[in-house]
Design a protein around this motif. Sequence first.
Motif, PDB file in Angstrom:
ATOM      1  N   GLN A  29      99.123  78.306  73.030  1.00  0.00           N
ATOM      2  CA  GLN A  29      98.707  79.540  72.077  1.00  0.00           C
ATOM      3  C   GLN A  29      99.691  80.484  72.699  1.00  0.00           C
ATOM      4  O   GLN A  29     100.131  80.653  73.648  1.00  0.00           O
ATOM      5  CB  GLN A  29      97.221  79.925  72.578  1.00  0.00           C
ATOM      6  CG  GLN A  29      97.019  81.316  71.895  1.00  0.00           C
ATOM      7  CD  GLN A  29      95.512  81.773  72.139  1.00  0.00           C
ATOM      8  OE1 GLN A  29      94.942  81.390  73.187  1.00  0.00           O
ATOM      9  NE2 GLN A  29      94.955  82.598  71.181  1.00  0.00           N
ATOM     10  N   ASN A  30     100.344  81.279  71.388  1.00  0.00           N
ATOM     11  CA  ASN A  30     101.324  82.204  71.480  1.00  0.00           C
ATOM     12  C   ASN A  30     102.650  81.401  71.597  1.00  0.00           C
ATOM     13  O   ASN A  30     103.499  82.380  71.658  1.00  0.00           O
ATOM     14  CB  ASN A  30     101.094  82.977  72.526  1.00  0.00           C
ATOM     15  CG  ASN A  30      99.949  84.000  71.882  1.00  0.00           C
ATOM     16  OD1 ASN A  30      99.723  84.446  71.086  1.00  0.00           O
ATOM     17  ND2 ASN A  30      98.899  84.338  73.124  1.00  0.00           N
ATOM     18  N   ASP A  31     102.804  80.198  71.637  1.00  0.00           N
ATOM     19  CA  ASP A  31     104.449  79.879  71.561  1.00  0.00           C
ATOM     20  C   ASP A  31     104.982  80.137  70.138  1.00  0.00           C
ATOM     21  O   ASP A  31     104.011  80.262  69.121  1.00  0.00           O
ATOM     22  CB  ASP A  31     104.113  78.213  71.591  1.00  0.00           C
ATOM     23  CG  ASP A  31     104.250  77.677  72.997  1.00  0.00           C
ATOM     24  OD1 ASP A  31     104.212  78.453  74.122  1.00  0.00           O
ATOM     25  OD2 ASP A  31     103.873  76.341  73.159  1.00  0.00           O
ATOM     26  N   VAL A  32     106.116  80.580  70.311  1.00  0.00           N
ATOM     27  CA  VAL A  32     106.782  80.932  69.165  1.00  0.00           C
ATOM     28  C   VAL A  32     107.627  79.756  68.590  1.00  0.00           C
ATOM     29  O   VAL A  32     108.436  79.020  69.290  1.00  0.00           O
ATOM     30  CB  VAL A  32     107.882  82.126  69.222  1.00  0.00           C
ATOM     31  CG1 VAL A  32     108.478  82.364  67.880  1.00  0.00           C
ATOM     32  CG2 VAL A  32     107.163  83.251  69.679  1.00  0.00           C
ATOM     33  N   VAL A  33     107.178  79.012  67.431  1.00  0.00           N
ATOM     34  CA  VAL A  33     107.879  78.062  66.939  1.00  0.00           C
ATOM     35  C   VAL A  33     108.490  78.002  65.522  1.00  0.00           C
ATOM     36  O   VAL A  33     108.351  79.079  64.785  1.00  0.00           O
ATOM     37  CB  VAL A  33     106.760  76.793  66.690  1.00  0.00           C
ATOM     38  CG1 VAL A  33     106.179  76.518  68.034  1.00  0.00           C
ATOM     39  CG2 VAL A  33     105.702  77.326  65.631  1.00  0.00           C
TER      40      VAL A  33
END
Length: 102
Positions: A9-13
């Motif tokens: 959750q909240n990883d920027v991809v």
Amino acid sequence: MLMEKQYNQNDVVSLKLTSGEEIIARIQEDRITDYLLNKPMALLNTPNGGLGMMPVPISSNPQDFIVLNKHAVAFHSKCEATLASQYLEKTTGIKLATTGII
């Protein structure tokens, strides 16, 4: 076959879609058949040769999560750090501190 989540959750991809568009988003949830995305932004070339970002889709409420079917994704990875911080600044209004010696 064991399916593992690739993102937290909240990883920027960065996601390159089969349509050719490239989007950047924060992962809310990495599910088996889709991604639940927070504030996806399309990357656009600007007239001066830089990159710009535009909300995707334009017609939805920016506070709503977007469901992206994994079949629509050609490839994906965690976003490059500089671009990820620009994305976070644009979507949250918070400027991230840079590290370095003053």
